[in-house]
Every structure is written in C-alpha cells, then in structure tokens.
Design a protein around this motif. Structure first.
Motif, PDB file in Angstrom:
ATOM      1  N   SER A   1      -4.324 -11.095  12.285  1.00 49.96           N
ATOM      2  CA  SER A   1      -3.357 -11.629  11.327  1.00 49.96           C
ATOM      3  C   SER A   1      -3.850 -11.492   9.897  1.00 49.96           C
ATOM      4  O   SER A   1      -3.052 -11.322   8.965  1.00 49.96           O
ATOM      5  CB  SER A   1      -3.056 -13.094  11.639  1.00 49.96           C
ATOM      6  N   MET A   2      -5.159 -11.560   9.692  1.00 46.29           N
ATOM      7  CA  MET A   2      -5.693 -11.356   8.350  1.00 46.29           C
ATOM      8  C   MET A   2      -5.448  -9.923   7.889  1.00 46.29           C
ATOM      9  O   MET A   2      -5.134  -9.671   6.719  1.00 46.29           O
ATOM     10  CB  MET A   2      -7.181 -11.662   8.325  1.00 46.29           C
ATOM     11  N   ALA A   3      -5.590  -8.966   8.812  1.00 47.37           N
ATOM     12  CA  ALA A   3      -5.350  -7.571   8.465  1.00 47.37           C
ATOM     13  C   ALA A   3      -3.885  -7.341   8.103  1.00 47.37           C
ATOM     14  O   ALA A   3      -3.571  -6.539   7.210  1.00 47.37           O
ATOM     15  CB  ALA A   3      -5.750  -6.662   9.627  1.00 47.37           C
ATOM     16  N   ILE A   4      -2.980  -8.031   8.778  1.00 48.51           N
ATOM     17  CA  ILE A   4      -1.556  -7.909   8.450  1.00 48.51           C
ATOM     18  C   ILE A   4      -1.311  -8.408   7.027  1.00 48.51           C
ATOM     19  O   ILE A   4      -0.580  -7.800   6.243  1.00 48.51           O
ATOM     20  CB  ILE A   4      -0.704  -8.704   9.452  1.00 48.51           C
ATOM     21  N   GLY A   5      -1.946  -9.531   6.663  1.00 44.27           N
ATOM     22  CA  GLY A   5      -1.830 -10.046   5.305  1.00 44.27           C
ATOM     23  C   GLY A   5      -2.370  -9.065   4.282  1.00 44.27           C
ATOM     24  O   GLY A   5      -1.764  -8.845   3.228  1.00 44.27           O
ATOM     25  N   GLY A   6      -3.510  -8.469   4.585  1.00 42.69           N
ATOM     26  CA  GLY A   6      -4.086  -7.492   3.678  1.00 42.69           C
ATOM     27  C   GLY A   6      -3.209  -6.270   3.516  1.00 42.69           C
ATOM     28  O   GLY A   6      -3.043  -5.740   2.411  1.00 42.69           O
ATOM     29  N   LEU A   7      -2.633  -5.817   4.616  1.00 44.42           N
ATOM     30  CA  LEU A   7      -1.774  -4.637   4.600  1.00 44.42           C
ATOM     31  C   LEU A   7      -0.509  -4.874   3.782  1.00 44.42           C
ATOM     32  O   LEU A   7      -0.176  -4.093   2.878  1.00 44.42           O
ATOM     33  CB  LEU A   7      -1.418  -4.249   6.032  1.00 44.42           C
ATOM     34  N   LEU A   8       0.202  -5.960   4.080  1.00 39.15           N
ATOM     35  CA  LEU A   8       1.442  -6.248   3.349  1.00 39.15           C
ATOM     36  C   LEU A   8       1.154  -6.591   1.889  1.00 39.15           C
ATOM     37  O   LEU A   8       1.912  -6.202   0.985  1.00 39.15           O
ATOM     38  CB  LEU A   8       2.188  -7.396   4.025  1.00 39.15           C
ATOM     39  N   GLY A   9       0.052  -7.320   1.654  1.00 37.78           N
ATOM     40  CA  GLY A   9      -0.310  -7.649   0.281  1.00 37.78           C
ATOM     41  C   GLY A   9      -0.614  -6.412  -0.534  1.00 37.78           C
ATOM     42  O   GLY A   9      -0.239  -6.322  -1.710  1.00 37.78           O
ATOM     43  N   LEU A  10      -1.270  -5.440   0.076  1.00 40.34           N
ATOM     44  CA  LEU A  10      -1.603  -4.202  -0.626  1.00 40.34           C
ATOM     45  C   LEU A  10      -0.351  -3.435  -1.024  1.00 40.34           C
ATOM     46  O   LEU A  10      -0.258  -2.892  -2.138  1.00 40.34           O
ATOM     47  CB  LEU A  10      -2.496  -3.336   0.264  1.00 40.34           C
ATOM     48  N   LEU A  11       0.623  -3.376  -0.131  1.00 39.90           N
ATOM     49  CA  LEU A  11       1.851  -2.634  -0.420  1.00 39.90           C
ATOM     50  C   LEU A  11       2.591  -3.205  -1.624  1.00 39.90           C
ATOM     51  O   LEU A  11       3.250  -2.473  -2.371  1.00 39.90           O
ATOM     52  CB  LEU A  11       2.766  -2.643   0.812  1.00 39.90           C
ATOM     53  N   VAL A  12       2.492  -4.523  -1.811  1.00 42.10           N
ATOM     54  CA  VAL A  12       3.146  -5.172  -2.951  1.00 42.10           C
ATOM     55  C   VAL A  12       2.251  -5.140  -4.185  1.00 42.10           C
ATOM     56  O   VAL A  12       2.710  -4.864  -5.297  1.00 42.10           O
ATOM     57  CB  VAL A  12       3.510  -6.637  -2.606  1.00 42.10           C
ATOM     58  N   ALA A  13       0.968  -5.424  -3.997  1.00 42.87           N
ATOM     59  CA  ALA A  13       0.066  -5.597  -5.130  1.00 42.87           C
ATOM     60  C   ALA A  13      -0.304  -4.281  -5.814  1.00 42.87           C
ATOM     61  O   ALA A  13      -0.565  -4.268  -7.021  1.00 42.87           O
ATOM     62  CB  ALA A  13      -1.211  -6.311  -4.670  1.00 42.87           C
ATOM     63  N   MET A  14      -0.314  -3.169  -5.078  1.00 43.46           N
ATOM     64  CA  MET A  14      -0.730  -1.903  -5.680  1.00 43.46           C
ATOM     65  C   MET A  14       0.205  -1.472  -6.807  1.00 43.46           C
ATOM     66  O   MET A  14      -0.251  -1.214  -7.927  1.00 43.46           O
ATOM     67  CB  MET A  14      -0.835  -0.814  -4.615  1.00 43.46           C
TER      68      MET A  14
ATOM     69  N   LEU B   1       2.224  -3.416  -8.365  1.00 45.52           N
ATOM     70  CA  LEU B   1       2.204  -4.523  -9.324  1.00 45.52           C
ATOM     71  C   LEU B   1       0.993  -4.409 -10.244  1.00 45.52           C
ATOM     72  O   LEU B   1       1.105  -4.654 -11.464  1.00 45.52           O
ATOM     73  CB  LEU B   1       2.185  -5.850  -8.574  1.00 45.52           C
ATOM     74  N   MET B   2      -0.155  -4.028  -9.700  1.00 43.58           N
ATOM     75  CA  MET B   2      -1.351  -3.873 -10.516  1.00 43.58           C
ATOM     76  C   MET B   2      -1.187  -2.748 -11.529  1.00 43.58           C
ATOM     77  O   MET B   2      -1.680  -2.827 -12.655  1.00 43.58           O
ATOM     78  CB  MET B   2      -2.566  -3.602  -9.629  1.00 43.58           C
TER      79      MET B   2
END
Length: 477
Positions: free
Chosen positions: A91-104, A106-107
């Motif tokens: 579940s942590m990897a899922i958070g990292g994956l979805l967060g990356l798709l949004v944050a990249m 955005l950064m």
C-alpha cells in the motif's frame, strides 16, 4: 554549458543582475549551498525513515494480536495473515506511485520547495497515526501506509533536481552522492533506534511518535529556509552565486519532450538497469529485517544493528565515490559513471547468488552486507548518466525510475509471499537466485549503450533547428 566567447553585453547583464539582488548580511561564509544540502538530505532521510518503520516493527508488533484475541478469541487478526501483511507493504508503494504521477508535473510548475513540503505533511500524518490505525482496523492501516507512500513519492526526483539547481558543476557528483545517502542513512538511523525502542518499556509505538515529531520540526525549517533557486536565497552571496552558476546554461521553463526522452536508447538502457537494481535493493530494504530475524535467527536488537551496518557501509562507499568522481578529471564522465554502474550491479548480483547458494549463517550475512554496501553506487552510475544526458529534463527521467521502483515495491511483497510463504532457507535461496539473475541480465547492456553527451532535446529550439539544417546540408553533400 556556456558557449565560448560569451558576449560582453551578456556578462554585463549578469553583473547587473547580481548587483540588484537583495542579500542578507549573513551569508554563511559563502557556504549556504552546503546548508541546503544538509537540510535537504535530512528531510529526504526522514521521509525514508517514516516509510521504513513498518519494515522493522513488523517483527515486534505481536501485542496487537494478543489484544485483539482478548476481545475476539475466535477472530483472525490481519497481522496473522501473510497476504494481508504483504498488502500493507504494498500500500505504501501505491501511495508513492500515485503521488509521483501528480507531484511530478506539479513540481515542474511550482518547484521542489512546495511539493516536498506537502510530501512531508503526508508522511507526518501517516507516521503519527499509524499506532492508532494498527489498533483500529486493517483499512485504516492501509490508509496511513498510503500516506507514507505519498511522502516518499518525490525522493528520487528531488535528489536528481537539487544538484542541478544548487551544486557547481565541479561539485555535482558530490551533491548527488550525499543526497542519495538518504536511502542508506534512513536505515542506519531507523533500524538501531527501532530495535532499541522495540525492546524498551516505551514499545514500538514510540518509534512512530518520535519520528513524526522530528520530521515536523525539520520540515518547518525546510519550508522557511529552502528556495528553488540560489538566486532567490537571501543568504547566498553574489560570490557564492557566481560559483554555483559558473559554466551553467541559463535555462527557462519549457515543456518536457516526453516522447523524445522515452525513445532515447541511452535513457531506455539506464531505465532497464534500474529495474533489476531496484528489485534487488528494495527486496533487501523491505525484507532485510525479516530475513535476518526469521532465517538467520538474529535477536530483535541484533537485527536492528545488523540491518543498519550494510547501509552505513553503503553511505561511506557512495560518499567516497562522489568525491572521486568530481576529482578524477583524467578520465571521462562516461567512464566514471560506467564503473560505478558495473560495480553496483555486479556486486548486487554476486551478493544475491552468494546468499542463495550458502548454508552458512556467517557467509549469508557477509553476502547480505556486501550486496547493500555496493548497491549504493547505483545512483552514481545511472542517475549521473541521466543528469548528463537529459540535463534540464532530468526530473522526468529520474521520476520514471521512481515510478518503476514503486511498481517493484508493490510487486516484491507478492513475489516474496508466493516463493517464501514459510520463511525457510530453501525458499529464500530460490528467491535470491531468481533476483540475482534478473539483476545481472537487466544491467548487462548499461556499459555498452550509454553516453555522457547531452541529447539533442536538451538544446534550445533555435539550436535544434540549426542542427537539423546542418544535417540536411550534410546529406545533400
């Protein structure tokens, strides 16, 4: 990369720009960039530490099962189900994956400072609330682990982007090496502290509260001290700014050539190498304590120190390699990052095969330590290659590595659950042999198909048009 023969007008413009900057009387002895380096390393380390806590506390959380059985004697707690525990890892990897798709993206718009600070907030919430979630229900555990995953979603991207903005060209490898030590230092700090607190009267819950408080303090400092550009930092003197910007191309925000990067053979080979490398490294990060405890039969506190030692060695090796890479000007950049890549991948594969083929606890521990110690050089190989090749677009190239890492982090617990359901040495031997072969196979093309030359898509549109016309003229002739 400045052009030879820069115009007098351009130099005068730069001097005028420096004079117009508002700087503080406190310029930190012209070493503000190192304070930024230490602060960023601290924040990245804390994000990684928060994500690692469950990897260790999983061996000392049996009290939640006892409490559950006291209330419901016939019910099976999620902690007793290996598949459900694997899902908590994933579940942590899922958070990292979805967060990356949004944050990249955005950064790319708002910069490192705001996006990494948001990641810090998610990590703090997920860490502080984990003990409560563990006592509540399985769904809440998945949610807080998902938040911890959001917290680490930008770690890879930040360690690839910050050196470009803040490091002089002759210090870029050192900055990269130091920042990437977050992966090692998080284990070095987290594992012994967790081992000590797990066996103390404070218990495993205190680990989450302690890390949550420290992370809050450090990210408050980061938010108010960090800037995305040294030009905007009041504590950066004009002298230090000139050192940082020397021989750098002045870049502006532009659209990322996603297709061109994804078609670049050098980038593709580097990504492939990271598939095997991340599989090997992340398996040891996720299941190192479990392997040491269940297979090699270490005690809890001994597991903490045995888990930390390889990462401490890895950080030391990486730091030395970063210094050597910046100073060994008698060999090319390509030779430098290729050597680091070969040592990292070949050493990781050899370590895995060693663990797979031995029945000796001592040999297995040595192979385990060796695998992690040399794997730290991976950043000095693959990420350095991408920095040189993709230049201002390196944040996308490195984010793709993070994307693959989170997919692997999601799949690794499933693979371990299938091959090692009983945690027997024979099952772990098969797992290690499979991973060792994958690491070797995916890394074999890296020395042959990579280059240190900047890609054409890193040039300005005018320069690309000139190169296109020049090629057309050469074809006509």
């Amino acid at each position: 990369m400045s052009q030879v023969g820069d115009s007098v007008e351009e130099k005068a413009h730069n001097e005028k720009m420096d004079d117009s900057r508002k700087t503080s009387s406190i310029v930190c002895f012209n070493l503000t960039r190192y304070l930024i380096l230490i602060l960023t390393l601290t924040c990245l380390t804390l994000l990684q530490m928060n994500s690692l806590t469950f990897n260790f506390t999983v061996i000392c959380m049996s009290d939640i099962v006892d409490d559950s059985h006291a209330l419901n004697p016939n019910a099976t707690h999620w902690f007793e189900d290996s598949n459900m525990k694997s899902l908590v890892f994933s579940s942590m990897a899922i958070g990292g994956l979805l967060g990356l798709l949004v944050a990249m993206p955005l950064m790319h718009r708002v910069g490192v400072r705001k996006v990494l600070s948001i990641c810090g907030v998610f990590s703090i919430i997920g860490t502080v609330l984990f003990p409560l979630a563990a006592e509540w229900n399985f769904a809440s555990v998945l949610v807080v682990r998902f938040l911890q995953g959001l917290g680490i979603s930008m770690v890879f991207t930040v360690l690839g982007s910050v050196p470009i903005a803040w490091a002089p060209n002759n210090e870029s490898s050192t900055f990269l090496a130091v920042l990437s030590c977050a992966f090692q230092m998080s284990n070095v700090i987290c594992m012994p502290i967790s081992g000590f607190l797990c066996e103390s009267s404070l218990g495993w819950r205190s680990i989450y509260y302690l890390f949550g408080v420290i992370t809050t303090i450090c990210f408050l400092i980061f938010y108010f001290f960090y800037t995305d550009s040294p030009k905007d930092h009041r504590n950066v003197s004009n002298h230090e700014l000139s050192l940082i910007l020397q021989d750098k191309t002045t870049t502006h925000k532009e659209s990322v050539p996603y297709l061109a990067i994804c078609k670049d053979p050098c980038v593709l080979v580097t990504w492939l190498s990271n598939v095997g490398g991340n599989l090997g490294f992340l398996t040891l990060v996720l299941y190192g304590p479990t392997y040491l405890r269940e297979v090699l039969h270490f005690e809890v506190r001994g597991t903490g120190f045995a888990s930390a030692l390889p990462f401490l060695l890895s950080a030391a090796v990486k730091s030395i390699a970063g210094q050597l890479s910046d100073r060994c000007n008698f060999v090319s950049e390509r030779v430098r990052f290729t050597i680091c890549g070969i040592i990292s991948r070949l050493g990781l594969a050899i370590g895995y095969i060693g663990m797979a083929t031995t029945s000796s606890t001592l040999v297995a521990q040595i192979a385990f330590t060796f695998s992690i110690a040399v794997s730290g050089l991976n950043i000095m190989g693959t990420v350095k290659c991408l920095q040189l090749r993709c230049k201002q677009h390196v944040h996308f190239a490195v984010s793709a590595i993070a994307l693959m890492a989170y997919v692997i982090q999601f799949g690794a617990p499933i693979l371990v659950g299938i091959i090692c359901p009983d945690n027997t040495p024979e099952q772990w031997g098969w797992l290690f042999m499979i991973i060792g072969v994958i690491v070797f196979a995916t890394s074999a093309p890296f020395p042959w198909f990579t280059t240190a030359e900047p890609a054409e898509y890193t040039l300005s549109r005018e320069q690309q048009e000139e190169m296109k016309k020049q090629r057309e003229l050469e074809e006509c002739c």
